[in-house]
Design a protein around this motif. Structure first.
Motif, PDB file in Angstrom:
ATOM      1  N   GLY A  35       0.806  -1.212   0.000  1.00 57.66           N
ATOM      2  CA  GLY A  35       0.000   0.000   0.000  1.00 57.66           C
ATOM      3  C   GLY A  35       0.833   1.253   0.000  1.00 57.66           C
ATOM      4  O   GLY A  35       0.533   2.234   0.683  1.00 57.66           O
ATOM      5  N   MET A  36       1.926   1.251  -0.795  1.00 57.23           N
ATOM      6  CA  MET A  36       2.835   2.396  -0.868  1.00 57.23           C
ATOM      7  C   MET A  36       3.234   2.635  -2.317  1.00 57.23           C
ATOM      8  O   MET A  36       3.180   1.724  -3.137  1.00 57.23           O
ATOM      9  CB  MET A  36       4.108   2.125  -0.044  1.00 57.23           C
ATOM     10  CG  MET A  36       3.882   1.811   1.410  1.00 57.23           C
ATOM     11  SD  MET A  36       5.407   1.245   2.215  1.00 57.23           S
ATOM     12  CE  MET A  36       6.355   2.772   2.156  1.00 57.23           C
ATOM     13  N   ASP A  37       3.627   3.860  -2.611  1.00 60.30           N
ATOM     14  CA  ASP A  37       4.270   4.165  -3.892  1.00 60.30           C
ATOM     15  C   ASP A  37       5.765   4.206  -3.635  1.00 60.30           C
ATOM     16  O   ASP A  37       6.277   5.155  -3.025  1.00 60.30           O
ATOM     17  CB  ASP A  37       3.794   5.523  -4.423  1.00 60.30           C
ATOM     18  CG  ASP A  37       2.578   5.398  -5.330  1.00 60.30           C
ATOM     19  OD1 ASP A  37       2.112   4.266  -5.518  1.00 60.30           O
ATOM     20  OD2 ASP A  37       2.099   6.427  -5.829  1.00 60.30           O
ATOM     21  N   LEU A  38       6.479   3.186  -4.083  1.00 62.32           N
ATOM     22  CA  LEU A  38       7.916   3.096  -3.846  1.00 62.32           C
ATOM     23  C   LEU A  38       8.687   3.488  -5.098  1.00 62.32           C
ATOM     24  O   LEU A  38       8.290   3.148  -6.218  1.00 62.32           O
ATOM     25  CB  LEU A  38       8.306   1.661  -3.450  1.00 62.32           C
ATOM     26  CG  LEU A  38       7.747   1.137  -2.136  1.00 62.32           C
ATOM     27  CD1 LEU A  38       8.209  -0.306  -1.906  1.00 62.32           C
ATOM     28  CD2 LEU A  38       8.160   2.022  -0.970  1.00 62.32           C
ATOM     29  N   GLU A  39       9.805   4.172  -4.894  1.00 63.46           N
ATOM     30  CA  GLU A  39      10.683   4.565  -5.988  1.00 63.46           C
ATOM     31  C   GLU A  39      12.108   4.145  -5.651  1.00 63.46           C
ATOM     32  O   GLU A  39      12.588   4.373  -4.545  1.00 63.46           O
ATOM     33  CB  GLU A  39      10.628   6.079  -6.201  1.00 63.46           C
ATOM     34  CG  GLU A  39      11.520   6.565  -7.329  1.00 63.46           C
ATOM     35  CD  GLU A  39      11.451   8.071  -7.515  1.00 63.46           C
ATOM     36  OE1 GLU A  39      10.600   8.527  -8.291  1.00 63.46           O
ATOM     37  OE2 GLU A  39      12.242   8.785  -6.869  1.00 63.46           O
ATOM     38  N   LEU A  40      12.763   3.526  -6.610  1.00 67.91           N
ATOM     39  CA  LEU A  40      14.138   3.069  -6.406  1.00 67.91           C
ATOM     40  C   LEU A  40      15.083   4.245  -6.252  1.00 67.91           C
ATOM     41  O   LEU A  40      15.043   5.202  -7.023  1.00 67.91           O
ATOM     42  CB  LEU A  40      14.581   2.210  -7.592  1.00 67.91           C
ATOM     43  CG  LEU A  40      16.026   1.713  -7.578  1.00 67.91           C
ATOM     44  CD1 LEU A  40      16.255   0.721  -6.449  1.00 67.91           C
ATOM     45  CD2 LEU A  40      16.378   1.089  -8.928  1.00 67.91           C
ATOM     46  N   THR A  41      15.954   4.169  -5.248  1.00 68.45           N
ATOM     47  CA  THR A  41      17.009   5.157  -5.060  1.00 68.45           C
ATOM     48  C   THR A  41      18.360   4.592  -5.460  1.00 68.45           C
ATOM     49  O   THR A  41      19.100   5.199  -6.231  1.00 68.45           O
ATOM     50  CB  THR A  41      17.066   5.633  -3.595  1.00 68.45           C
ATOM     51  OG1 THR A  41      15.798   6.203  -3.236  1.00 68.45           O
ATOM     52  CG2 THR A  41      18.159   6.676  -3.399  1.00 68.45           C
TER      53      THR A  41
ATOM     54  N   LYS B  16      -1.632   4.555   0.624  1.00 66.93           N
ATOM     55  CA  LYS B  16      -2.775   4.428   1.523  1.00 66.93           C
ATOM     56  C   LYS B  16      -2.787   5.438   2.660  1.00 66.93           C
ATOM     57  O   LYS B  16      -3.797   5.576   3.333  1.00 66.93           O
ATOM     58  CB  LYS B  16      -2.812   3.016   2.117  1.00 66.93           C
ATOM     59  CG  LYS B  16      -3.169   1.930   1.112  1.00 66.93           C
ATOM     60  CD  LYS B  16      -3.305   0.580   1.786  1.00 66.93           C
ATOM     61  CE  LYS B  16      -3.722  -0.493   0.784  1.00 66.93           C
ATOM     62  NZ  LYS B  16      -3.845  -1.822   1.435  1.00 66.93           N
ATOM     63  N   ALA B  17      -1.672   6.125   2.888  1.00 65.82           N
ATOM     64  CA  ALA B  17      -1.593   6.986   4.062  1.00 65.82           C
ATOM     65  C   ALA B  17      -1.294   8.431   3.700  1.00 65.82           C
ATOM     66  O   ALA B  17      -0.253   8.731   3.117  1.00 65.82           O
ATOM     67  CB  ALA B  17      -0.525   6.470   5.031  1.00 65.82           C
ATOM     68  N   GLY B  18      -2.215   9.338   4.033  1.00 73.61           N
ATOM     69  CA  GLY B  18      -1.958  10.756   3.873  1.00 73.61           C
ATOM     70  C   GLY B  18      -0.937  11.230   4.893  1.00 73.61           C
ATOM     71  O   GLY B  18      -0.760  10.606   5.943  1.00 73.61           O
ATOM     72  N   GLN B  19      -0.274  12.327   4.585  1.00 73.26           N
ATOM     73  CA  GLN B  19       0.770  12.858   5.464  1.00 73.26           C
ATOM     74  C   GLN B  19       0.454  14.312   5.836  1.00 73.26           C
ATOM     75  O   GLN B  19      -0.199  15.022   5.069  1.00 73.26           O
ATOM     76  CB  GLN B  19       2.138  12.800   4.768  1.00 73.26           C
ATOM     77  CG  GLN B  19       2.559  11.422   4.308  1.00 73.26           C
ATOM     78  CD  GLN B  19       2.865  10.479   5.451  1.00 73.26           C
ATOM     79  OE1 GLN B  19       3.218  10.918   6.539  1.00 73.26           O
ATOM     80  NE2 GLN B  19       2.741   9.192   5.205  1.00 73.26           N
ATOM     81  N   PRO B  20       0.923  14.768   7.013  1.00 73.67           N
ATOM     82  CA  PRO B  20       0.675  16.162   7.432  1.00 73.67           C
ATOM     83  C   PRO B  20       1.634  17.149   6.774  1.00 73.67           C
ATOM     84  O   PRO B  20       2.452  17.783   7.425  1.00 73.67           O
ATOM     85  CB  PRO B  20       0.884  16.091   8.955  1.00 73.67           C
ATOM     86  CG  PRO B  20       1.901  15.014   9.132  1.00 73.67           C
ATOM     87  CD  PRO B  20       1.587  13.981   8.074  1.00 73.67           C
ATOM     88  N   GLN B  21       1.535  17.253   5.448  1.00 71.56           N
ATOM     89  CA  GLN B  21       2.435  18.111   4.676  1.00 71.56           C
ATOM     90  C   GLN B  21       1.654  18.686   3.503  1.00 71.56           C
ATOM     91  O   GLN B  21       0.580  18.176   3.162  1.00 71.56           O
ATOM     92  CB  GLN B  21       3.631  17.288   4.168  1.00 71.56           C
ATOM     93  CG  GLN B  21       3.217  16.117   3.290  1.00 71.56           C
ATOM     94  CD  GLN B  21       4.264  15.030   3.159  1.00 71.56           C
ATOM     95  OE1 GLN B  21       5.149  14.890   3.983  1.00 71.56           O
ATOM     96  NE2 GLN B  21       4.163  14.233   2.105  1.00 71.56           N
TER      97      GLN B  21
END
Length: 318
Positions: free
Chosen positions: A37-43, A193-198
């Motif tokens: 449930g995340m959007d992951l990006e390779l670093t 899935k999770a909003g952030q306080p930003q």
């Protein structure tokens, strides 16, 4: 009537962990993100931590926080558990993911214990990767979530920490929670899935270093954007310039004028659309902004999604 479901040995697909499985997992990091449930990006692959080397360093696009991924083609062992904690500390990771063929019960319990004892901003996941086929069909992979944060306990901790989040931060969190829920459920736009306080939220484009974004900017403006940051100034400007060469057709397809922001004094560049909007607007006004964000993000992805794939490949050859 039904075919026979068979499990395929991981070694039959990926003979070597470091040279076969880790690169494959890096290329398919979006699929792993969907399971969590995340959007992951390779670093980075094989990221150094002192004398050790982490398999995969990634970023959670929704929070821009570090994610570490350690993988095994065998069942979990104590050695990798120790490495996992070392890497988590070395990168100050918020999300820790252990991918393996099988997770021993004692290691599942250890991950559960860590989730119970750590703060609400730190999460440990245990994921089993399996390969299956029906009769003689092509093999298919599946990520099975075995250990994850206990959401009830994490939410309880968030309640006790609520006072540490400003009133405006809570408004941002509620706004982006509603936004990503619609984008995920109704449009399959994101796995987040999770909003952030930003005041911003980034979404995967499928290309590491290029993301779609929804923001509240200064001056009472809301922004939808394509954000280009391949971690190299020249590469970013190349992608931007090539897109701008096609400005007329892109804007015609979009049906409006784009703000072309090369940002010469910065590493990144962006293509942006703006509308009036502030997080301090009324509920009905914010609902209008939310619908605007959804419409523009879907259009940006539809029109620019295919263009950025070849451009990013060319940029990486520079």
């Amino acid at each position: 009537m039904f075919g026979q479901l068979n499990k395929v040995s991981l070694r039959d697909i990926w003979p070597h962990e470091a040279s076969d499985f880790t690169p494959w997992l890096a290329e398919n990091i979006e699929e792993l993100g969907k399971a969590l449930g995340m959007d992951l990006e390779l670093t980075e692959q094989e990221a150094s931590v002192g004398d050790f080397s982490l398999d995969i360093l990634a970023k959670d696009l929704g929070s821009s926080k570090a994610v570490i991924i350690e993988n095994q083609l065998t069942q979990t062992d104590h050695d990798h558990l120790g490495k996992l904690l070392t890497y988590a500390a070395g990168f100050n990771a918020s999300t820790v993911i252990w991918v393996s063929e099988a997770i021993r019960e004692e290691h599942r319990q250890a991950l559960d214990w860590l989730n119970q004892r750590t703060d609400s901003e730190t999460s440990f996941f245990g994921v089993v990767v399996e390969v299956i086929q029906i009769d003689n069909s092509k093999p298919a992979f599946n990520f099975k979530l075995i250990a994850s944060p206990n959401e009830w306990q994490k939410n309880k901790k968030r309640q006790t920490q609520r006072n540490s989040i400003s009133t405006k931060g809570e408004k941002y969190q509620n706004y982006f929670q509603a936004l990503i829920d619609i984008l995920r459920h109704s449009h399959k736009f994101t796995s987040a899935k999770a909003g952030q306080p930003q005041n911003w939220y980034s979404f995967s484009s499928g290309i590491s270093g290029i993301a779609y974004g929804a923001n509240f900017a200064q001056g009472g403006k809301a922004r939808a954007e394509l954000y280009i940051d391949l971690r190299d100034h020249d590469k970013n400007k190349y992608v931007f310039d090539e897109l701008e060469k096609d400005k007329l057709s892109i804007e015609a397809a979009l049906g409006e004028t784009i703000s072309w922001e090369r940002l010469n004094d910065k590493r990144a560049s962006r293509l942006a659309l703006y509308t009036d909007g502030s997080i301090d607007d009324s509920d009905s006004e914010l609902e209008t902004v939310k619908m605007w964000h959804i419409e523009k993000l879907l259009k940006i992805k539809s029109i620019l999604g295919k263009k950025i794939v070849p451009l990013s490949k060319q940029a990486n050859k520079l």
